[in-house]
Design a protein around this motif. Structure first.
Motif: not given
Ligand SMILES: Cc1cc2nc3c(=O)[nH]c(=O)nc-3n(C[C@H](O)[C@H](O)[C@H](O)COP(=O)(O)O)c2cc1C
Ligand code: FES
Lengths: 180, 438
Positions: A109, A112-113, A151-152, B96, B254-257, B261, B330-332, B438
């Protein structure tokens, strides 16, 4: 646990900073009283092993073999048993680390950031160059850490016990300015 | 809610009502917000009646497995003459997932109240809250709140003046994902290496220190006071009309791209596509969503076609071939290399394997090695079949499911995104990924 061909995250590389000064016991005075209280929370003395090791690390910055032996004597287990436990957990430092231990999360997580760029920036700007190596001035050690449960707030970074959120590569200089 | 703690109109706030409100952290602030009423009620009830209310609510474990909480509690035999224990699982290390951290940071007394009620219901005089060592702020918040609760006589020797003993202690972990697995967690409390144990015996028979034990996740226990205050029927109503098996509200990390988030509290059964695109703001500017791991890194990765028709409950996620898990989503997006991200995930499991079982120790390490060589452009045509073969050896054959959890993202990614892996192998290109700021 660290093992296998590509499982290197978190490893601290032995750095020539071993101090050879005689071992000063941790569990004297107030610390001993505190340990005795902790022991009462568990039906068996050895339940207080993780908390006792934390006390050693808080006092000394790492857990040496002499520290393990002291904990063992306090809790009526063998030093070998204590070492077996210490080596299981990543947060007990088995070698001295820099004044500031910097742990950067790079699990998916955060990855990807852009967490890899954050790691690179720390390695370059601390002069450590490589993961797990302490900088020449003894100030910094940078390691990767697996998911920090934030992760957020990519990318979370721990500097000793400070938990920093949302660190991007361009904030690294600013962060290091606070830990001199 | 996204940050800075602004709830979306489509959220249903129960557990997260006071996120972002520092006054809710103190005992006085918590009592002003209705805190500890449920504990008072509970201590006047028969433990079996409390378990009855929790059963009626349909509450299921929020730590990943979704086991019915009331049923789990009913496995603890009253009057067996043995000390009972409650362990609260605050190890939160499933990539996540970052919801328990928020509960402990903002509403520590809510968790203490849930722990005290749970302990009383299962006949335990001691509850250990196992918090991962990296959670320095949650550890401090919980210790501060516990000090207040002890001083006020809410927990301790004479809890709420009832003469009952309910001790609640924090046990600080020391860095090990596997200690989130319930039997490893118990070993870690006992001062041992965090190796999972073979089951049976199950914890309700022989758990921590060999005594009957119940393990519950932070979010599970935090829901309990609300259920006691408002009733099982109230909680059960938060569900799809055609699916009574998943009830209540659920925190989704909710995290990632993703544009916004955060932790969103949603009613069970909410449409997942609408959730991702509207409530969480959808893709980052100029990007497109490509893949979702909806329930923490151990569940199958799905594509957007599947995500768009999924419903946010245990059965709704199963219907599209994945799981709700811990709801760490986890959003990709399309700027990422899926093989590269799956390789990083495999490395996580290789690092975290406790190494007791051969299939896991070797399997996680070799999976990582093969994936990393594919990503580096050195893959061979046989590698994908080898990965599936190794994954098969890692599934259903070990003491705990960490091994399976490593195989799941690999197999599911190969099912849905095989072309990405093949392209790397046939073109022999080293995948470069645009930098995400980010
Ligand atoms: C490898 C592994 C890691 C786990 N990590 C966690 C965790 O961090 N937090 C958690 O609550 N449950 C975790 N679990 C699930 C626990 O074993 C257990 O099912 C859960 O804590 C039970 O509580 P619940 O019924 O309230 O969900 C993990 C399981 C496995 C196999
Ligand atoms: S992956 Fe970085 S905090 Fe979870």
């Amino acid at each position: 646990m660290s093992h296998g061909p590509s499982a290197s995250a978190g490893a601290i590389i032995r750095s020539g900073h071993h101090d050879d000064a005689p071992y000063e016991p941790v569990f004297v005075g107030e610390a001993k009283v505190r340990l005795d209280e902790l022991v009462k929370r568990y039906p068996r003395k050895v339940g207080a092993l993780l908390p006792a090791l934390w006390m050693v690390q808080e006092a000394r910055g790492w857990v040496s073999e002499a520290g393990m032996a002291e904990v063992a004597a306090q809790l009526d287990v063998t030093p070998a048993y204590v070492k077996g436990v210490v080596t299981f957990y990543t947060m007990y430092n088995q070698h001295p680390v820099g004044k500031y231990l910097i742990q950067v999360c790079t699990t998916t997580p955060c990855h990807v950031c852009g967490a890899e760029d954050v790691v690179r920036a720390f390695l370059d700007q601390t002069g450590c160059g490589e993961l797990g190596v302490t900088s020449e001035d003894g100030r910094y050690t940078v390691i990767e850490v697996e998911c920090l449960g934030a992760c957020g707030f990519a990318t979370p970074v721990m500097v000793n016990s400070d938990f920093l959120e949302s660190v991007s590569a361009d904030r690294v200089a600013d962060v290091l300015g606070r830990y001199r | 809610m996204g940050y800075p703690y602004k709830p979306h109109a489509s959220e249903t706030l129960v557990l997260s009502t006071h996120f972002g409100d520092p006054e809710a952290r103190t005992l006085k602030g918590w009592k002003d917000r209705g805190g500890y009423r449920a504990l008072e009620t509970a201590l006047g009830m028969d433990p079996a009646a409390i378990i009855g209310v929790i059963k009626e609510s349909g509450l299921r474990g929020r730590g990943g497995a979704g086991f019915p909480t009331g049923l789990k509690w009913s496995f603890m035999k009253p009057d067996d003459g043995k000390p009972h224990y409650l362990c609260c699982n605050a190890d939160e290390s499933e990539p996540g997932t970052f919801k328990d951290r928020e509960i402990m940071r903002w509403t520590p007394h809510a968790l203490i109240e849930g722990c005290a009620i749970g302990a009383y219901a299962i006949g335990a005089e001691t509850c250990y809250i196992y918090i991962r060592g990296e959670f320095t702020e949650p550890l401090q918040r919980m210790e501060d709140a516990l000090a207040e609760a002890r001083a006020a006589g809410i927990v301790g020797r004479n809890a709420m003046g009832t003469g009952k003993t309910i001790n609640v202690w924090v046990h600080k972990g020391a860095g090990a994902y596997i200690c989130g697995e319930e039997t490893a967690l118990m070993n870690s409390i006992e001062g041992k290496r965090g190796n999972p144990r073979i089951k049976p015996p199950f914890p309700a028979v022989a758990g921590v220190f060999g005594m009957p034990t119940t393990i519950n996740n932070v979010e599970t226990l935090t829901a309990v006071p609300h259920i006691l205050n408002q009733g099982g029927a109230w909680y059960k109503n938060f569900a799809r009309s055609d699916n009574p098996k998943s009830t209540g509200t659920k925190l989704w990390s909710v995290c990632g791209n993703i544009a916004r988030p955060g932790n969103y509290e949603m009613v069970m059964g909410f449409p997942f596509g609408e959730f991702l695109r509207d409530i969480c703001g959808g893709a980052l500017p100029g990007r497109e969503l490509r893949a979702i791991i909806p329930g923490g890194s151990s569940v199958p990765i799905i594509n957007m076609e599947e995500a768009d028709r999924a419903l946010m409950d245990y059965e709704g996620m199963a219907a599209v071939g994945t799981m709700l898990g811990s709801a760490g989503c986890i959003v990709i997006d399309n700027a990422q290399s899926i093989p590269r991200q799956v390789a990083r995930l495999a490395r996580f499991y290789a690092h975290e394997s406790c190494a007791q079982c051969t299939q896991c120790r070797e399997g996680t390490a070799w999976t990582t090695k093969i994936l990393e060589r594919i990503v580096a452009g050195n893959g061979t045509a046989e590698d994908l079949d080898t990965l599936l073969d190794v994954a098969d050896d890692m599934t259903g054959k070990t003491i705990c499911v960490l091994s399976d959890s490593c195989a799941v993202p690999v197999v599911s990614a190969l099912q849905r995104f095989r072309g990405d892996f093949e392209a790397l192998i046939t073109k022999k290109t080293v995948h470069t990924v645009p930098v995400v700021v980010s």
